[in-house]
Enzyme design. Sequence first.
Site: not given
Ligand code: HMG
Ligand code: MG
Length: 298
Positions: A249, A207, A14-15, A240, A209
């Site tokens: 990581n 966690h 994933r990450d 990320c 990096h």
């Molecule tokens: P948004 O654009 O604000 O979504 O994104 P929305 O709620 O306004 O919806 C817009 C459209 O997206 C809608 O479709 C929804 O159905 C669709 P429409 O009605 O326009 O056709 N939609 C989705 N489709 C599929 N799957 C979904 C989904 N949600 C909405 N889940 C959202 C908001 C949260 C979805 C977006 O910002 C997002 O996906 N963010 C994820 C970013 C991400 O994955 N970042 C990396 C992970 S975090 C990380 O790596 C840190 C970590 O490792 C820890 C660390 O290191 O600190 C965990």
């Molecule tokens: Mg991370």
Amino acid sequence: TLPERVTIWEVGPRDGLQNESEIVPVEVKLEFLDRLARVGLPVLEATSFVHPKWVPQLADAEELLAGLHRRDGVRYPVLVPNERGLDRALAAGVAEIAVFASATETFAERNLNSGLDSQFAMFEPVVSRARAEGIAVRGYLSMCFGDPWEGAVPADQVARVGRRLLDLGCAQLSLGDTIGVATPGQVTAVLAALDAAGVGVEALAVHFHDTYGQALANTYAALRHGVSTVDSSAGGLGGCPYAESATGNLATEDLVWMLDGLGIEHGADLDALVATSTWMAERLGRPSPSRVVRALGG
Ligand code: HMG
Ligand code: MG
């Protein structure tokens, strides 16, 4: 005192992969997961049910889950940000999820298109519905040790937001150093702030990096404090896409080498792990940044 046993929470699939610009074929991801399962790792974070435009690399989450060869004794959690993601994860038959919050306002906006407060409104129905279905929920907290836009993040702010995730119903809180800037004294300070906020160390994971080469030292500080779940990624893959200067990581091999030296049990086979990361590095076309993979790899 150090824990006798550590649970390695492998985040490579994933990450590790979410930031890869070339789309890795789903067959390669599935083989990576299966090799990691055979290494003896107990938890493999498989993918994310996030918006496919936000993280194109993980747009194949449904296909991946459908093809996953689930091995006995291995857990396969996935990331879920919102109810749409939960619907998708439930349809794919997942048994465990993680929501991911930010300790800072700016990163909540950048990563979730939300805010420090409004992210909780997004997670609340996810956590309550998941728990009603008997699905365990982990809570990630990003930017616990520094944020590329806001700079230093106060330890009591981290403790407050982290406490909120646990109060929401998360079973575990994983403290993220998203951009890899933490140093061990800071780790101790954040863990002390969580203690003071009434959060027991058994609910915590770390966690790190490895951007500044501090991940292993930070892990040691956390182990000394009693933390016994450590996130890492095979070969040190990762980063990320929504955080400037986030690199890989802590490498699982580097962690395993240290745990072996400390006599801490973990269940992973180091040789098989190095072979897996060497294989994955060939698929990605560049060597693993892990020092241990480089030292032991062919
Ligand atoms: P948004 O654009 O604000 O979504 O994104 P929305 O709620 O306004 O919806 C817009 C459209 O997206 C809608 O479709 C929804 O159905 C669709 P429409 O009605 O326009 O056709 N939609 C989705 N489709 C599929 N799957 C979904 C989904 N949600 C909405 N889940 C959202 C908001 C949260 C979805 C977006 O910002 C997002 O996906 N963010 C994820 C970013 C991400 O994955 N970042 C990396 C992970 S975090 C990380 O790596 C840190 C970590 O490792 C820890 C660390 O290191 O600190 C965990
Ligand atoms: Mg991370």
